[in-house]
Enzyme design. Structure first.
Site, mmCIF file in Angstrom:
data_model
loop_
_atom_site.group_PDB
_atom_site.id
_atom_site.type_symbol
_atom_site.label_atom_id
_atom_site.label_comp_id
_atom_site.label_asym_id
_atom_site.label_seq_id
_atom_site.Cartn_x
_atom_site.Cartn_y
_atom_site.Cartn_z
ATOM 1 N N ASP A 176 0.343 -7.775 1.362
ATOM 2 C CA ASP A 176 0.685 -6.359 1.556
ATOM 3 C C ASP A 176 2.197 -6.154 1.576
ATOM 4 O OD1 ASP A 176 0.230 -3.642 1.837
ATOM 5 O OD2 ASP A 176 0.070 -3.729 4.034
ATOM 6 N N HIS B 68 0.824 -1.212 0.000
ATOM 7 C CA HIS B 68 0.000 0.000 0.000
ATOM 8 C C HIS B 68 0.866 1.275 0.000
ATOM 9 C CE1 HIS B 68 0.625 -0.392 4.486
ATOM 10 N NE2 HIS B 68 0.608 0.952 4.422
ATOM 11 N N SER C 70 4.936 2.578 7.808
ATOM 12 C CA SER C 70 4.627 1.364 7.050
ATOM 13 C C SER C 70 5.791 0.949 6.165
ATOM 14 C CB SER C 70 3.398 1.588 6.163
ATOM 15 O OG SER C 70 2.256 1.763 6.968
#
Length: 582
Positions: A342, A309, A425
Site C-alpha cells: 500500500d 490507495h 492517508s
C-alpha cells in the site's frame, strides 16, 4: 519670727482715715524702720492695720488694692436701672467727698464713723430709702487703699475690664470725667472706669450679654454646609452611576501581551513548524473516481511518498495535483506503486525550494513514545494532531475490494492514538525530533471495518502506520525500478484454517503443488499440512499474521520457523526468496 518681712497670711484691718502721716491719703505705707505696733494709740480711734504684703500691681477689680483677699464692698441693687448715659436726678456724691461705689476719691479721706441715721428719702436716694450706689451703709466698715511701695507708680495703669468686642455688644459706657454717675468730683482713680450697673446683662432689652448675631451666623453657615454636602452627595451619586453605566457598556478584558513565536523544538508546535513545509495534499481524479490524500517530500528531485490507495483512482490516465503547505500547486505523475505494501511514489517537476523530511528508524520506536500526525483529513490541509505509540508490530490487512486478493495489503503496523481520519492517508507520523517513523495508512472505525479509511465515521483512537523502514525500502525500489519486490517462503497457505497458527495448504494455486518446487520452503523441509506457529520466536496465530511477519523483512533475510507436524514440534531455517509485484 522675723520682723519687717511680709506676712502673706495677714489680713487688713479697719483703715485709718488719716493715715500715719495725717495727710489724708488712705493706704499710706508705714516707715520701714518703725515699729509695726506703733500705731495702737487709743485716742486716734480704731487703729489702722498696715497690710504686710506688696500691693496688687494688677489692680484686680472690683476689690482694688491691696489684694484679692480684701473684702468686697457691698453691692447695692437700685430699684430702677437707668439707661446708659442718663444721669440720675440729684447729687450722687455724698458730702463727705466719697464717690459712688464706696471708694474714696484720691486725697479725700472718708468719714471717721459710719452713718447711723435711718435711711431717708432725699437727693442721694432712690425712693423708699434706698441709698444710691456709693453711699455707705450704716455700720459698714470702710477701707482705704494702701500706698504703693517705693518704685511703683501711685496709680497703676487701669486694667481693661471691658467685655470682648462681640458684634452685638453695646457701646462702652460713657465714663465721663465726673464719674459713672455723671457728677463732678476728683479725677477718677484706677477703678473710676468700672461701673457694675453699666454692664449689658442688666439692660432690660431681652438681648444676651454678648448678643446673638454670631451664633445665628454660625447656625446659618452650618445649615449651608449641610445643604452643600447633601447636594454634592447627590451629584456624586449621579456621576458615579453614569460612569458605572458607561463602564458596564465599554468592557475591556485583560489580555496577555505579545510573546515570541519560537517554541521548544521537541514540542508539538516546534515539530509542526519544522515538518509542515515538507507535507503536501494530493487531489486525484480519474474517470468517475476522485479522492484526497496526503504525502511528504522525500528528496529535492520532487519525489513524494504516499499510499497506493490514494493514487489508485487516477489509474493510467487520471490527474494528480499536489498542493504544498504554502499554497503552491503543481502537477504530479506516478513513478511506481505497490498494492501489497500500500505504497506509491509520485513526482513533481519544475518546483524549487522543496523541504524533504528526514527519515527516522522505526526499529527504535518504543510503546509510549510521543508522536505527531500531519495530514489533510476531509481535505483540511495542514492539520496537526498528536498522540503516542500505542503498540508495535500490529498485523493488519487492508484492501481486498477486487475479490482476488491482489489489492490486499499486509502491514506489520505501528498503532497510535493520534487522531487519523480519511484524508490523512499517506501523511507522515513524526517522532519527538521531527523525523518520519511511519506512513499513516489505516484506521479502525466504530462499524468494525478494517480497511484503509473504511467507515467514514472518523477516528476512534485506533490508527495504523506503515513502519518507515519498510516504506524506505519500498520507495527506493519504486524510484529505481518502478516495481517493488516481496519476500516469500514458497508455500501456499490455507486461509480457511481456524486453528492456532498458519497451516500449509494441500494444493497450490491453479493446481500447482502447495510447496513450490525448489523454493525456500522446500529447501527447508516444509511439507503440506505443516502448521507454522512461530517466526524468529514470535507467535503466529493466522495465515495473515505469517504473511505480515515475512513481509516485514527483505528478500534474502534468514528466518527460523517453528513447525508442528503429527503432534510434534520442529524448527527449520530458511532464506527468504523474492517476487516482484504485478
Amino acid at each position: 519670727m522675723d520682723e519687717g518681712k511680709p506676712k502673706w497670711w495677714s489680713r487688713p484691718g479697719p483703715a485709718d482715715p488719716a493715715g500715719p502721716s495725717g495727710d489724708g491719703h488712705g493706704g499710706g505705707a508705714p516707715d520701714p524702720g518703725s515699729d509695726p505696733g506703733a500705731g495702737h494709740a487709743t485716742d486716734r480711734g480704731p487703729e489702722r492695720r498696715i497690710p504686710l504684703h506688696d500691693p496688687d500691681r494688677y489692680s484686680t477689680p472690683p476689690y482694688g488694692e491691696p489684694g484679692p483677699w480684701a473684702p468686697a464692698p457691698p453691692v447695692q441693687h437700685p430699684g430702677t436701672t437707668p439707661a446708659h448715659g442718663v444721669p440720675l436726678q440729684g447729687p450722687t456724691t455724698p458730702a463727705d467727698g466719697t464717690p459712688a461705689h464706696g471708694t474714696p476719691a484720691h486725697g479725700v479721706p472718708g468719714p471717721a464713723a459710719p452713718v447711723t441715721a435711718p435711711p431717708q428719702e432725699g437727693p442721694g436716694t432712690l425712693g423708699h430709702g434706698t441709698p444710691l450706689a456709693g453711699t455707705p451703709l450704716a455700720g459698714a466698715p470702710r477701707y482705704d487703699r494702701a500706698p504703693a511701695p517705693a518704685g511703683y507708680d501711685a496709680a497703676p495703669p487701669p486694667y481693661d475690664t471691658s467685655p470682648p468686642p462681640y458684634d452685638s455688644a453695646p457701646p462702652p459706657h460713657d465714663m465721663g470725667p465726673a464719674g459713672p454717675a455723671g457728677g463732678g468730683g476728683a479725677e477718677p482713680g484706677p477703678w473710676g472706669r468700672y461701673d457694675p450697673w453699666a454692664q449689658a446683662p442688666l439692660q432690660q432689652t431681652g438681648a444676651g450679654p454678648h448678643g446673638t448675631g454670631k451664633p445665628r451666623a454660625r447656625r446659618g453657615a452650618l445649615v449651608g454646609v449641610l445643604v452643600l454636602g447633601v447636594v454634592a452627595g447627590m451629584i456624586g451619586g449621579v456621576v458615579g452611576a453614569n460612569l458605572e453605566a458607561r463602564r458596564a457598556v465599554q468592557v475591556e478584558l485583560p489580555q496577555a501581551g505579545t510573546e515570541a513565536e519560537g517554541r521548544a523544538p521537541d514540542s508539538v508546535a516546534g515539530i509542526a513548524a519544522r515538518s509542515l513545509p515538507g507535507v503536501v495534499t494530493l487531489h486525484v481524479r480519474g474517470g468517475s473516481d476522485q479522492g484526497t490524500g496526503t504525502g511528504f517530500v522525500l528528496d529535492g528531485r520532487g519525489h513524494i511518498l504516499t499510499n497506493n490507495h490514494v493514487v489508485e483512482p487516477a489509474g493510467s490516465g487520471g490527474e494528480i495535483s499536489v498542493t504544498f503547505s504554502g499554497g503552491e500547486v503543481a502537477a504530479a505523475e506516478v513513478v511506481g506503486r505497490d498494492a501489497g505494501y500500500d505504497l506509491a511514489v509520485v513526482k513533481v517537476s519544475g518546483v524549487s525550494g522543496l523541504k524533504p523530511l528526514p527519515l527516522g528508524n522505526s526499529d527504535n520506536v518504543q510503546v509510549g513514545d510521543p508522536v505527531v500526525a500531519i495530514g489533510a483529513p476531509f481535505d483540511l490541509a495542514n492539520t496537526v494532531t498528536s498522540g503516542i505509540i500505542s503498540a508495535k508490530e500490529r498485523p493488519i490487512t487492508a484492501g481486498g475490494e477486487k475479490g482476488d486478493g491482489s489489492d490486499i495489503s499486509y502491514v506489520d503496523a505501528l498503532q497510535t492514538d493520534a487522531p487519523i481520519n480519511p484524508g490523512n492517508s499517506g501523511g507522515p507520523l513524526m517522532d519527538s525530533r521531527a523525523r518520519v517513523i511511519g506512513i499513516n495508512s489505516a484506521i479502525r472505525s466504530a462499524e468494525g471495518a478494517g480497511g484503509p479509511e473504511s467507515g467514514q465515521s472518523g477516528s476512534i483512537g485506533l490508527g495504523f502506520a506503515i513502519p518507515v523502514n519498510q516504506g524506505k525500502r519500498v520507495a527506493e525500489e519504486l524510484i529505481n525500478t518502478g516495481k517493488a519486490t516481496h519476500p516469500i517462503i514458497g508455500v501456499t497457505l490455507d486461509m480457511d484454517f481456524t486453528g492456532d497458527g498458519a497451516r500449509v495448504g494441500t494444493e497450490g494455486n491453479d493446481g500447482a503443488p502447495p510447496v513450490t518446487v525448489g523454493g525456500p520452503g522446500q529447501k527447508a523441509g516444509i511439507r503440506s499440512g505443516d502448521v507454522i506457529t512461530e517466526v524468529d520466536g514470535q507467535r503466529v496465530h493466522s495465515g495473515e499474521e505469517l504473511i505480515v511477519k515475512i513481509r516485514a523483512h527483505r528478500p534474502g533475510d534468514r528466518l527460523q520457523l517453528t513447525l508442528e507436524r503429527g503432534g510434534q514440534e520442529k524448527k527449520v531455517t530458511l532464506v527468504l526468496g523474492s517476487a516482484r509485484s504485478g
